[in-house]
Design a protein around this motif. Structure first.
Motif, short mmCIF file in Angstrom:
data_model
loop_
_atom_site.label_atom_id
_atom_site.label_comp_id
_atom_site.label_asym_id
_atom_site.label_seq_id
_atom_site.Cartn_x
_atom_site.Cartn_y
_atom_site.Cartn_z
N ALA A 394 0.83 -1.21 0.00
CA ALA A 394 0.00 0.00 0.00
C ALA A 394 0.86 1.26 0.00
O ALA A 394 0.56 2.24 -0.69
N ASN A 395 1.94 1.23 0.76
CA ASN A 395 2.84 2.39 0.81
C ASN A 395 3.56 2.59 -0.52
O ASN A 395 3.77 3.73 -0.96
N LEU A 396 3.91 1.49 -1.19
CA LEU A 396 4.55 1.60 -2.50
C LEU A 396 3.59 2.18 -3.53
O LEU A 396 4.00 2.98 -4.39
N PHE A 397 2.33 1.80 -3.46
CA PHE A 397 1.32 2.37 -4.35
C PHE A 397 1.27 3.89 -4.20
O PHE A 397 1.18 4.63 -5.19
N ARG A 398 1.34 4.35 -2.98
CA ARG A 398 1.34 5.79 -2.73
C ARG A 398 2.56 6.47 -3.35
O ARG A 398 2.47 7.59 -3.87
N LYS A 399 3.70 5.79 -3.35
CA LYS A 399 4.95 6.40 -3.80
C LYS A 399 5.14 6.34 -5.32
O LYS A 399 5.81 7.21 -5.89
N VAL A 400 4.60 5.31 -5.98
CA VAL A 400 4.89 5.14 -7.41
C VAL A 400 3.73 5.54 -8.31
O VAL A 400 3.85 5.45 -9.54
N ALA A 401 2.59 5.94 -7.74
CA ALA A 401 1.42 6.24 -8.57
C ALA A 401 1.72 7.34 -9.58
O ALA A 401 1.48 7.19 -10.79
N ILE A 402 2.25 8.46 -9.10
CA ILE A 402 2.54 9.58 -10.01
C ILE A 402 3.64 9.20 -10.98
O ILE A 402 3.58 9.52 -12.18
N GLU A 403 4.66 8.51 -10.49
CA GLU A 403 5.76 8.08 -11.35
C GLU A 403 5.25 7.19 -12.48
O GLU A 403 5.70 7.30 -13.63
N THR A 404 4.31 6.32 -12.17
CA THR A 404 3.76 5.42 -13.18
C THR A 404 2.97 6.19 -14.23
O THR A 404 3.06 5.91 -15.43
#
Length: 593
Positions: A394-404
Motif C-alpha cells: 500500500a505504501n509503495l502504491f502511494r509512492k509510485v502512482a505519479i511516477e507510473t
C-alpha cells in the motif's frame, strides 16, 4: 429492647391503567409492607446487614421489572418461608427508608417510560444517521466487490487458458539448454551471482561453511555489515557494491530457508540468455512444512493461488508481476537501469519489479521450477509477515502512482494494469472489502432493519470467488470453509496494515523478521523439547480478535431473535473463528518467541 421478628411476607402492589402507564393515585401507589413476628434472635455484623439489604433490593427490583410488562392491573404477592432476618435482620429503619426511596426511584423511572424513550431515540438515530451511513457503506462495498470479482475472473480465465492451451514459458520465449564446451570449460557458462541475505542466523556456523567451500575452490564470499540500515534492501544494495559483482551478468536471490534444486540455474538462466528483454525469471515456491498444522495448510492454499493464478496471469498477459523477493534470477543490467535496491518501503522486491517494468523490461514466471521453503508456523510470525507485505504494498502504491502515470516508456494499457489491477484492486480493495463487507457491514445490517444487502452481493460474488480459488486447489477443497473464516480474520490485520501504508502512519517501515519454527527448534532445543516453560497468557491472547468476536456474537444473537434472514449461521461461525484465533489456538506456538 430489640423485638424478635418472624417470617415476613413481602407485598408488592403494582397497578397500571388501561393504557399500560403507571398511575399516581393513592389507590395504585406502590408500597412495601413488612410485618415482624417471632423468630430466633441473631447477631450479624454490618457487612452481613448490607448484603441482606442489597439482596432485598435485587429481589424487589426483579419483581417490579417482571410485573411492569403486564398490560392490566396486577397484584403480585411474593411470600417466602425464609427467615425475615435473611432479608431485613439488623437493618435499621433508616436503611429501610433508603431501600424504599431506591425502589421509588425505579418506579418513577418506569413511570417516565425511560426505556421507551431510549428505544425511540435509538430508532430515530438509526433512521436519521446510522441507516444512511450503512447504506453508503453497502453501496461502496458492493462496488468494490464487483471490481474484485472482475479481476478474479479475468485472472482465472488467463491462467486456465495457459494451462489448457499449454502455453508454457518455453513456447512463448526462446529456451534451449546451455551446452558446455570442453575447450572453454566453465567460461562457456554465464557468471551468476547467488545472494543469500541472512539475519539472526548462527554467524559462526555460516562463516565456517563458507570457508569450507572456499577451501575446495568454490568462488564464495562471506560478507558482514555493521548495521541493519535498510534491512533486506540495505543488505542487497551493499552486496551489489563489491568488486567481484562486476564480473556477473545475472543475480540469483534466495532467502536462507529456501532450498533450490541442483539444476535450478540450468533451467532458469536460458530464459535470460536467449531473451535480452527479459529481466526476471521467477520460480514457484514449494513448502516442506505445509502439513504441519491447519494454518500452514491454509497458507499453502493462498500462496498456491498467488503463483498459479496471479503470477501466471501477469506473466502471460503483460509480462509483469511482483517479484517475490526470493527464488528468482535478475538480469544485473536491469537492476542497475531501474535504480538498484531501495529501502523506501518494506517490499523492496516489489519496488524493484515495478521500476524495472516501467523501464520496459519483461518478467517470466516458470511454474515448473519449484524451490522448497518453510512457512511460518506461529500466528504471531504470520501476522508480522502479512503486515509487512500488505503495508509495504500500500505504501509503495502511494509512492509510485505519479511516477507510473508520468512515465513514457510503457503503454497506457500497461500503466492501467499496474495501477488499477495490480495495486488498487489486489493490494487495496481486496483487503478493505473483505473486512468491511463480510466482517462489519453484513453483521451490522442485522441491527439496522432499514438496510438490506442484495443476495448477489452476499452470496453470489463470494461464492464465485471461492469456487475459482477451489478450482486451482482441488486437493484442498475440503479446507475451503476454514480458509474463508481464517482469511476473514486476517483481513482485519491486513486492512489495518493497508491504512498504515496508505497514510504512512506509525509502523509503516516496521520490519520484523519472519520467525520460522525450524529456526526456533535449532536455536533453542532445550527450551522447546526439554524444559517447555509455562506459556504466559499475554503471549497467546490477542484482545482485538476477542473483542471483535463479542461484537459478532451480539449481532448473531440479534439476528436469531429479530432477523428475517439466516446471516446468523455465517456470523456465529465467523465469531467462533475470531475467538479461536484470539485465544491463540491456531498455528504452532513458540514460547518466548
Amino acid at each position: 429492647m430489640e423485638r424478635k421478628r418472624g417470617p415476613t411476607p413481602i407485598l408488592l402492589f403494582l397497578s397500571r391503567d388501561a393504557g399500560g402507564k403507571a398511575t399516581n393515585s393513592s389507590k395504585n401507589r406502590r408500597r412495601i409492607e413488612g410485618r415482624g413476628g417471632a423468630g430466633e434472635e441473631r447477631k450479624k455484623g454490618m457487612e452481613a446487614s448490607a448484603m441482606r439489604a442489597a439482596l432485598f433490593i435485587v429481589l424487589a427490583t426483579a419483581a417490579v421489572t417482571a410485573t411492569a410488562s403486564s398490560e392490566a392491573d396486577t397484584v403480585l404477592l411474593l411470600s417466602t418461608s425464609l427467615d425475615a432476618d435473611f432479608f431485613l435482620g439488623n437493618v435499621s429503619w433508616s436503611a429501610r427508608v433508603s431501600i424504599s426511596r431506591g425502589l421509588d426511584f425505579f418506579f418513577r423511572w418506569e413511570e417516565g417510560d425511560f426505556l421507551d424513550r431510549v428505544v425511540v431515540g435509538w430508532r430515530v438515530a438509526r433512521k436519521m444517521a446510522v441507516a444512511p451511513l450503512l447504506r453508503a457503506a453497502v453501496v461502496l462495498c458492493l462496488a468494490m466487490s464487483v471490481m474484485l470479482l472482475v479481476e478474479v475472473v479475468s485472472m482465472a480465465v488467463c491462467s486456465l487458458a495457459v494451462k489448457l492451451l499449454r502455453r508454457r514459458p518455453e513456447k512463448r520465449y526462446k529456451w534451449e539448454p546451455i551446452k558446455g564446451d570442453l575447450e572453454s570449460g566453465n567460461l562457456a557458462y554465464p557468471m551468476v551471482l547467488v545472494q543469500i541475505p541472512m539475519y539472526n542466523e548462527k554467524e559462526d556456523l555460516v562463516e565456517l561453511e563458507c570457508k569450507f567451500w572456499a577451501s575446495k575452490g568454490m568462488n564464495i564470499y562471506y560478507e558482514v555489515r555493521g548495521n541493519r540500515k535498510g534491512y533486506k534492501a540495505g543488505a542487497l544494495k551493499e552486496g551489489m557494491e563489491h568488486s567481484y559483482v562486476q564480473q556477473c551478468d545475472f543475480v540469483a536471490i534466495f532467502d536462507s530457508d529456501f532450498q533450490p534444486e541442483s539444476d535450478f540455474l540450468m533451467r532458469a538462466i536460458p530464459f535470460l540468455v536467449y531473451n535480452p528483454k527479459i529481466a526476471l525469471v521467477q520460480a514457484r515456491w514449494d513448502f516442506v512444512n505445509s502439513t504441519e498444522c491447519l494454518m500452514t495448510r491454509i497458507q499453502k492454499m493462498t500462496l498456491d493461488y498467488h503463483f498459479k493464478v496471479e503470477q501466471e496471469a501477469g506473466s502471460s498477459t503483460f509480462a509483469f508481476f511482483g517479484f517475490n523477493g526470493t527464488a528468482g534470477v535478475w538480469r544485473k543490467s536491469a537492476i542497475d537501469e531501474a535504480g538498484g535496491w531501495k529501502d523506501r518501503t518494506t517490499v523492496e522486491d516489489m519496488d524493484l519489479a515495478v521500476r524495472a517494468s516501467l523501464k520496459g523490461w519483461k518478467f517470466v514466471y516458470v511454474g515448473d521450477i519449484k524451490v522448497r521453503s518453510e512457512l511460518p508456523s506461529s500466528f504471531k510470525a504470520y501476522r508480522h509477515q502479512q503486515h509487512r507485505w500488505t503495508c509495504g504494498a500500500a505504501n509503495l502504491f502511494r509512492k509510485v502512482a505519479i511516477e507510473t502515470v508520468m512515465t513514457k516508456e510503457v503503454s497506457l494499457w500497461k500503466k492501467f494494469h499496474v495501477l488499477y489491477s495490480f495495486f488498487f484492486v489486489r493490494k487495496i480493495v481486496a483487503h478493505i472489502v473483505t473486512f468491511v463487507l463480510y466482517c462489519v457491514v453484513i453483521p451490522a445490517s442485522v441491527l439496522v432493519p432499514e438496510v438490506s444487502i442484495p443476495t448477489w452481493g452476499v452470496v453470489y460474488i463470494p461464492t464465485t470467488i471461492t469456487v475459482l480459488n477451489a478450482i486451482r486447489n482441488p486437493r484442498s477443497i475440503h479446507l475451503m470453509p476454514f480458509w474463508i473464516l481464517f482469511e476473514n480474520v486476517m483481513s482485519m490485520h491486513r486492512m489495518k496494515a493497508t491504512m498504515v501504508g496508505l497514510f504512512e502512519a506509525g509502523g509503516v517501515n516496521e520490519w520484523v523478521v519472519t520467525e520460522k519454527l525450524g529456526d526456533a527448534l535449532k536455536g533453542k532445543p532445550e527450551t522447546q523439547i526439554l524444559e517447555k516453560p509455562p506459556i504466559r497468557l499475554k503471549d497467546r491472547i490477542t484482545f482485538s480478535e476477542i473483542g471483535f468476536a463479542v461484537f459478532l456474537f451480539f449481532c448473531a444473537c440479534c439476528d436469531v431473535a429479530f432477523g428475517e434472514n439466516y446471516y446468523y449461521v455465517y456470523i456465529y461461525l465467523q465469531a467462533l473463528a475470531f475467538l479461536v484465533v484470539g485465544f491463540g489456538y491456531v498455528g504452532s506456538f513458540i514460547p518466548n518467541s
